[in-house]
Design an enzyme around this catalytic site. Structure first.
Site, PDB file in Angstrom:
ATOM      1  N   ASP A 225       0.845  -1.186   0.000  1.00 21.92           N
ATOM      2  CA  ASP A 225       0.000   0.000   0.000  1.00 21.92           C
ATOM      3  C   ASP A 225       0.889   1.248   0.000  1.00 21.92           C
ATOM      4  O   ASP A 225       1.893   1.312   0.703  1.00 21.92           O
ATOM      5  CB  ASP A 225      -0.909  -0.010   1.239  1.00 21.92           C
ATOM      6  CG  ASP A 225      -2.036   0.989   1.151  1.00 21.92           C
ATOM      7  OD1 ASP A 225      -3.199   0.566   1.048  1.00 21.92           O
ATOM      8  OD2 ASP A 225      -1.759   2.218   1.181  1.00 21.92           O
TER       9      ASP A 225
ATOM     10  N   HIS B 299     -10.299  -4.864  -3.553  1.00 19.66           N
ATOM     11  CA  HIS B 299      -8.977  -5.165  -2.988  1.00 19.66           C
ATOM     12  C   HIS B 299      -9.116  -5.583  -1.537  1.00 19.66           C
ATOM     13  O   HIS B 299     -10.055  -5.193  -0.842  1.00 19.66           O
ATOM     14  CB  HIS B 299      -8.024  -3.960  -3.099  1.00 19.66           C
ATOM     15  CG  HIS B 299      -8.572  -2.680  -2.560  1.00 19.66           C
ATOM     16  ND1 HIS B 299      -9.456  -1.883  -3.262  1.00 19.66           N
ATOM     17  CD2 HIS B 299      -8.374  -2.048  -1.377  1.00 19.66           C
ATOM     18  CE1 HIS B 299      -9.760  -0.817  -2.548  1.00 19.66           C
ATOM     19  NE2 HIS B 299      -9.130  -0.904  -1.382  1.00 19.66           N
ATOM     20  N   MET B 300      -8.155  -6.358  -1.099  1.00 18.05           N
ATOM     21  CA  MET B 300      -8.089  -6.827   0.286  1.00 18.05           C
ATOM     22  C   MET B 300      -6.836  -6.210   0.891  1.00 18.05           C
ATOM     23  O   MET B 300      -5.761  -6.278   0.287  1.00 18.05           O
ATOM     24  CB  MET B 300      -7.992  -8.352   0.245  1.00 18.05           C
ATOM     25  CG  MET B 300      -8.165  -9.068   1.544  1.00 18.05           C
ATOM     26  SD  MET B 300      -8.153 -10.884   1.228  1.00 18.05           S
ATOM     27  CE  MET B 300      -9.877 -11.212   0.994  1.00 18.05           C
ATOM     28  N   HIS B 301      -6.982  -5.599   2.064  1.00 21.31           N
ATOM     29  CA  HIS B 301      -5.824  -5.085   2.796  1.00 21.31           C
ATOM     30  C   HIS B 301      -5.302  -6.200   3.696  1.00 21.31           C
ATOM     31  O   HIS B 301      -6.081  -6.833   4.423  1.00 21.31           O
ATOM     32  CB  HIS B 301      -6.224  -3.913   3.704  1.00 21.31           C
ATOM     33  CG  HIS B 301      -6.707  -2.690   2.999  1.00 21.31           C
ATOM     34  ND1 HIS B 301      -5.929  -1.566   2.828  1.00 21.31           N
ATOM     35  CD2 HIS B 301      -7.908  -2.394   2.427  1.00 21.31           C
ATOM     36  CE1 HIS B 301      -6.628  -0.630   2.202  1.00 21.31           C
ATOM     37  NE2 HIS B 301      -7.832  -1.115   1.947  1.00 21.31           N
TER      38      HIS B 301
HETATM   39  P1  DGP Z   1      -9.468   1.728   0.270  1.00 23.67           P
HETATM   40  O1  DGP Z   1      -9.738   2.866   1.191  1.00 23.67           O
HETATM   41  O2  DGP Z   1      -9.886   0.409   0.888  1.00 23.67           O
HETATM   42  O3  DGP Z   1     -10.042   1.943  -1.112  1.00 23.67           O
HETATM   43  O4  DGP Z   1      -7.892   1.653   0.160  1.00 23.67           O
HETATM   44  C1  DGP Z   1      -7.187   2.004  -0.989  1.00 23.67           C
HETATM   45  C2  DGP Z   1      -5.725   1.929  -0.671  1.00 23.67           C
HETATM   46  O5  DGP Z   1      -5.013   1.989  -1.883  1.00 23.67           O
HETATM   47  C3  DGP Z   1      -5.187   3.068   0.192  1.00 23.67           C
HETATM   48  O6  DGP Z   1      -4.742   2.525   1.438  1.00 23.67           O
HETATM   49  C4  DGP Z   1      -4.022   3.641  -0.581  1.00 23.67           C
HETATM   50  C5  DGP Z   1      -3.785   2.631  -1.665  1.00 23.67           C
HETATM   51  N1  DGP Z   1      -3.392   3.199  -2.945  1.00 23.67           N
HETATM   52  C6  DGP Z   1      -4.040   4.137  -3.658  1.00 23.67           C
HETATM   53  N2  DGP Z   1      -3.401   4.413  -4.803  1.00 23.67           N
HETATM   54  C7  DGP Z   1      -2.296   3.604  -4.813  1.00 23.67           C
HETATM   55  C8  DGP Z   1      -1.238   3.428  -5.740  1.00 23.67           C
HETATM   56  O7  DGP Z   1      -1.165   4.058  -6.786  1.00 23.67           O
HETATM   57  N3  DGP Z   1      -0.291   2.511  -5.414  1.00 23.67           N
HETATM   58  C9  DGP Z   1      -0.347   1.785  -4.252  1.00 23.67           C
HETATM   59  N4  DGP Z   1       0.641   0.918  -4.032  1.00 23.67           N
HETATM   60  N5  DGP Z   1      -1.344   1.932  -3.353  1.00 23.67           N
HETATM   61  C10 DGP Z   1      -2.299   2.824  -3.632  1.00 23.67           C
END
Ligand code: DGP
Length: 113
Positions: free
Chosen positions: A29, A99-101
């Protein structure tokens, strides 16, 4: 293709891929909330969990299996970790691609919302 996660899945945005197979990929992330914070996403664009049909539910199991594997390789499997799927605006979903965190590496609070 203006979905950032589709672009990452297509290799158009330089990103270290930690795991990949025919269905999913995983990467860190960009805004980590803990020492380990990975995202596991399907290659295919599915806007959110709410858009997953019953016939596609095995995909979530597949993502969880990938997460378990990553938890081991990231060294958080033994102490424990959290898998979270945010769904929709009130669920805190910012990126409209399922997506899954996978979050771990420190003791997480009991709070969920
Ligand atoms: P959510 O709130 O569940 O939609 O989380 C989206 C997550 O995605 C957030 O924690 C930040 C991450 N994120 C957003 N854009 C990018 C990116 O371009 N690259 C990466 N590696 N993560 C990203």
């Amino acid at each position: 293709m203006d979905c950032i996660f589709c672009q990452i899945a297509a290799g158009r945005v330089p990103t270290e891929i930690l795991y990949q197979d025919e269905e999913v990929i995983a990467f860190r992330d960009i805004n980590p909330q803990a020492p380990v914070h990975l995202l596991i996403i399907p290659r295919r664009h599915i806007p959110s969990l709410a858009h997953l049909s019953e016939g596609e539910s095995s995909l979530i199991g597949h993502m969880a299996s990938a997460a378990n594997r990553l938890a081991k390789s990231e060294g958080v499997s033994e102490k424990g970790y959290r898998l979270t799927v945010n769904c929709g605006e009130w669920g805190g979903q910012l990126v409209p691609h399922l997506h899954m965190h996978l979050i771990g590496g420190r003791k997480l609070s009991g709070k969920l919302g």
